[in-house]
Every structure is written in C-alpha cells, then in structure tokens.
Design a protein around this motif. Structure first.
Motif, mmCIF file in Angstrom:
data_model
loop_
_atom_site.group_PDB
_atom_site.id
_atom_site.type_symbol
_atom_site.label_atom_id
_atom_site.label_comp_id
_atom_site.label_asym_id
_atom_site.label_seq_id
_atom_site.Cartn_x
_atom_site.Cartn_y
_atom_site.Cartn_z
ATOM 1 N N GLU A 38 0.867 -1.054 0.175
ATOM 2 C CA GLU A 38 -0.020 -0.068 -0.007
ATOM 3 C C GLU A 38 1.111 1.070 0.062
ATOM 4 O O GLU A 38 2.169 1.329 0.626
ATOM 5 C CB GLU A 38 -0.796 0.073 1.297
ATOM 6 N N VAL A 39 0.498 2.381 -0.576
ATOM 7 C CA VAL A 39 1.136 3.705 -0.694
ATOM 8 C C VAL A 39 0.191 4.760 -0.079
ATOM 9 O O VAL A 39 -0.951 4.747 -0.660
ATOM 10 C CB VAL A 39 1.597 3.805 -2.019
ATOM 11 N N ARG A 40 0.529 5.387 0.570
ATOM 12 C CA ARG A 40 -0.257 6.547 1.399
ATOM 13 C C ARG A 40 0.607 7.924 1.099
ATOM 14 O O ARG A 40 1.749 8.133 1.323
ATOM 15 C CB ARG A 40 -0.480 6.437 2.773
ATOM 16 N N GLU A 41 -0.146 8.851 0.735
ATOM 17 C CA GLU A 41 0.438 10.161 0.432
ATOM 18 C C GLU A 41 0.448 10.731 1.764
ATOM 19 O O GLU A 41 -0.643 11.045 2.381
ATOM 20 C CB GLU A 41 -0.797 11.005 -0.759
ATOM 21 N N LEU A 42 1.376 11.464 2.068
ATOM 22 C CA LEU A 42 1.294 12.202 3.289
ATOM 23 C C LEU A 42 1.684 13.886 2.731
ATOM 24 O O LEU A 42 2.072 14.028 1.757
ATOM 25 C CB LEU A 42 2.703 12.034 4.062
ATOM 26 N N PRO A 43 1.629 14.572 3.828
ATOM 27 C CA PRO A 43 1.662 16.003 3.348
ATOM 28 C C PRO A 43 3.363 16.378 2.846
ATOM 29 O O PRO A 43 3.392 17.470 2.114
ATOM 30 C CB PRO A 43 1.449 16.825 4.926
ATOM 31 N N ASP A 44 4.211 15.610 3.430
ATOM 32 C CA ASP A 44 5.437 15.889 3.239
ATOM 33 C C ASP A 44 6.466 14.644 2.455
ATOM 34 O O ASP A 44 7.464 14.805 2.689
ATOM 35 C CB ASP A 44 6.319 16.661 4.562
ATOM 36 N N GLY A 45 5.550 13.924 2.102
ATOM 37 C CA GLY A 45 6.229 12.683 1.270
ATOM 38 C C GLY A 45 5.287 11.519 1.271
ATOM 39 O O GLY A 45 3.856 11.761 0.865
ATOM 40 N N TYR A 46 5.507 10.164 1.473
ATOM 41 C CA TYR A 46 4.727 8.972 1.080
ATOM 42 C C TYR A 46 5.080 8.115 2.267
ATOM 43 O O TYR A 46 6.176 7.959 2.663
ATOM 44 C CB TYR A 46 5.034 8.515 -0.160
ATOM 45 N N ALA A 47 4.064 7.280 2.495
ATOM 46 C CA ALA A 47 4.222 6.067 3.504
ATOM 47 C C ALA A 47 3.972 4.877 2.580
ATOM 48 O O ALA A 47 3.146 4.906 1.914
ATOM 49 C CB ALA A 47 3.465 6.128 4.595
ATOM 50 N N TYR A 48 4.822 3.704 2.696
ATOM 51 C CA TYR A 48 4.844 2.442 2.164
ATOM 52 C C TYR A 48 4.332 1.229 3.080
ATOM 53 O O TYR A 48 5.365 1.206 4.108
ATOM 54 C CB TYR A 48 6.066 2.284 1.199
ATOM 55 N N ARG A 49 3.442 0.653 2.869
ATOM 56 C CA ARG A 49 3.266 -0.674 3.771
ATOM 57 C C ARG A 49 3.981 -1.678 3.033
ATOM 58 O O ARG A 49 3.487 -2.095 2.051
ATOM 59 C CB ARG A 49 1.794 -0.790 4.124
ATOM 60 N N LEU A 50 4.776 -2.247 4.067
ATOM 61 C CA LEU A 50 5.540 -3.789 3.501
ATOM 62 C C LEU A 50 4.955 -4.827 4.003
ATOM 63 O O LEU A 50 4.334 -4.948 5.223
ATOM 64 C CB LEU A 50 6.811 -3.389 3.669
ATOM 65 N N ALA A 51 5.331 -5.718 3.414
ATOM 66 C CA ALA A 51 5.049 -7.230 4.121
ATOM 67 C C ALA A 51 5.818 -7.224 5.349
ATOM 68 O O ALA A 51 7.037 -6.959 4.987
ATOM 69 C CB ALA A 51 5.308 -8.333 3.099
ATOM 70 N N PRO A 52 5.416 -7.862 6.392
ATOM 71 C CA PRO A 52 6.007 -7.943 7.698
ATOM 72 C C PRO A 52 6.984 -9.107 7.694
ATOM 73 O O PRO A 52 7.285 -9.360 8.888
ATOM 74 C CB PRO A 52 4.990 -8.169 8.495
ATOM 75 N N GLU A 53 7.709 -9.348 6.616
ATOM 76 C CA GLU A 53 8.499 -10.408 6.726
ATOM 77 C C GLU A 53 9.979 -10.094 7.318
ATOM 78 O O GLU A 53 10.300 -8.737 6.928
ATOM 79 C CB GLU A 53 8.857 -10.951 5.341
ATOM 80 N N ALA A 54 10.518 -10.663 8.200
ATOM 81 C CA ALA A 54 11.573 -10.273 8.939
ATOM 82 C C ALA A 54 12.734 -9.977 8.031
ATOM 83 O O ALA A 54 13.409 -9.225 8.189
ATOM 84 C CB ALA A 54 12.216 -11.552 9.577
ATOM 85 N N ARG A 55 12.922 -10.794 6.733
ATOM 86 C CA ARG A 55 13.910 -10.434 5.916
ATOM 87 C C ARG A 55 13.580 -9.085 5.242
ATOM 88 O O ARG A 55 14.685 -8.426 4.788
ATOM 89 C CB ARG A 55 14.050 -11.457 4.777
ATOM 90 N N ALA A 56 12.434 -8.591 4.697
ATOM 91 C CA ALA A 56 11.994 -7.422 4.393
ATOM 92 C C ALA A 56 12.483 -6.325 5.196
ATOM 93 O O ALA A 56 13.113 -5.317 4.614
ATOM 94 C CB ALA A 56 10.366 -7.553 3.894
ATOM 95 N N GLY A 93 10.470 14.876 4.167
ATOM 96 C CA GLY A 93 11.551 15.732 4.328
ATOM 97 C C GLY A 93 11.086 17.229 3.806
ATOM 98 O O GLY A 93 9.843 17.299 3.986
ATOM 99 N N GLY A 94 11.902 18.063 3.647
ATOM 100 C CA GLY A 94 11.500 19.384 3.225
ATOM 101 C C GLY A 94 11.056 19.714 1.951
ATOM 102 O O GLY A 94 10.547 18.753 1.458
ATOM 103 N N SER A 95 10.897 21.045 1.751
ATOM 104 C CA SER A 95 10.197 21.437 0.336
ATOM 105 C C SER A 95 10.981 20.784 -0.569
ATOM 106 O O SER A 95 12.211 20.719 -0.924
ATOM 107 C CB SER A 95 10.583 22.721 0.361
ATOM 108 N N GLY A 96 10.139 19.969 -1.336
ATOM 109 C CA GLY A 96 10.470 19.562 -2.904
ATOM 110 C C GLY A 96 10.567 18.223 -2.820
ATOM 111 O O GLY A 96 10.763 17.346 -3.714
ATOM 112 N N VAL A 97 10.623 17.411 -1.270
ATOM 113 C CA VAL A 97 10.951 16.057 -1.235
ATOM 114 C C VAL A 97 9.875 15.248 -1.668
ATOM 115 O O VAL A 97 10.120 14.440 -2.398
ATOM 116 C CB VAL A 97 11.296 15.721 0.191
ATOM 117 N N LYS A 98 8.546 15.553 -1.484
ATOM 118 C CA LYS A 98 7.467 14.889 -1.761
ATOM 119 C C LYS A 98 7.396 14.672 -3.308
ATOM 120 O O LYS A 98 7.179 13.578 -3.746
ATOM 121 C CB LYS A 98 6.067 15.406 -1.383
ATOM 122 N N GLU A 99 7.584 15.709 -4.093
ATOM 123 C CA GLU A 99 7.963 15.775 -5.465
ATOM 124 C C GLU A 99 8.878 14.818 -6.211
ATOM 125 O O GLU A 99 8.847 13.935 -6.930
ATOM 126 C CB GLU A 99 7.867 17.179 -6.193
#
Length: 110
Positions: A38-56, A93-99
């Motif tokens: 899953e990918v979620r947009e944040l005000p200053d970037g993005y969040a990524y949900r990853l499979a919870p495998e220990a190796r990952a 991060g700061g200005s421009g990081v989201k882009e």
C-alpha cells in the motif's frame, strides 16, 4: 554531514556508491518495491506498507543505509506494527521532497 535542517537541497550524490554498492542498492530497491502492499500520500512525502517478513525489514534497513548516502535530504522512518503486523516506511523531508519521491519511487496505490 549530520543535520536537522529540513531545507537541504534536493540533490543526489551520484558518487556515493561503489559499483558493488550501486548493484546492491538496485537489487534491494527492486525487492522492496515488490513487497509494497500500500502507498499513502503524506503532506511531506509518502508512506509505504510492506509485507512484515523479517527479511524484508532487514533489507529495508540495509537499503536505507545506502540510500541516505546518496540522498541526504530524505527523512526515513520505519514503523513495525505489533503481533506480526505490517512494516511502514515513510520517506519525507523538506520542500520539494514529496515531488522527488513521487518522481523517483513507486507512489501509485496498489
């Protein structure tokens, strides 16, 4: 250079990797991309949900160690949910990081 300045310039350090590190970085990035649920947009970037495998999670930490050498303007946050839940990576991060993140990493919802 250690800093808390959120306005670091958006400039990759192209000489940060040896050829071997570049190859490893590319492998890790591909593997992590395959594990994004899953990918979620944040005000200053993005969040990524990853499979919870220990190796990952271990490979995510290794990738961050490499990535921060070439992209010192990124803020990396790892959150691992309890009871075998997912792991989240936030790239912010700061200005421009989201882009930058949108242009460089997978940001389309799955």
């Amino acid at each position: 250079m250690a800093t808390n300045d959120p306005q670091l310039p958006i400039a990759c350090v192209l000489t940060a990797f040896t050829p071997e590190e570049r190859a490893r970085h590319d492998v890790l990035l591909r593997r992590l991309g395959e594990r994004v649920l899953e990918v979620r947009e944040l005000p200053d970037g993005y969040a990524y949900r990853l499979a919870p495998e220990a190796r990952a999670i271990a490979e995510l930490a290794e990738w961050i160690g490499l990535e921060r050498a070439c992209c010192p303007f990124l803020r990396f946050t790892i959150e691992v949910e309890p009871a075998g839940g997912p792991a989240w990576l936030r790239l912010t991060g700061g200005s421009g990081v989201k882009e930058f993140v949108a242009a460089t990493f997978e940001t389309r919802p799955r």
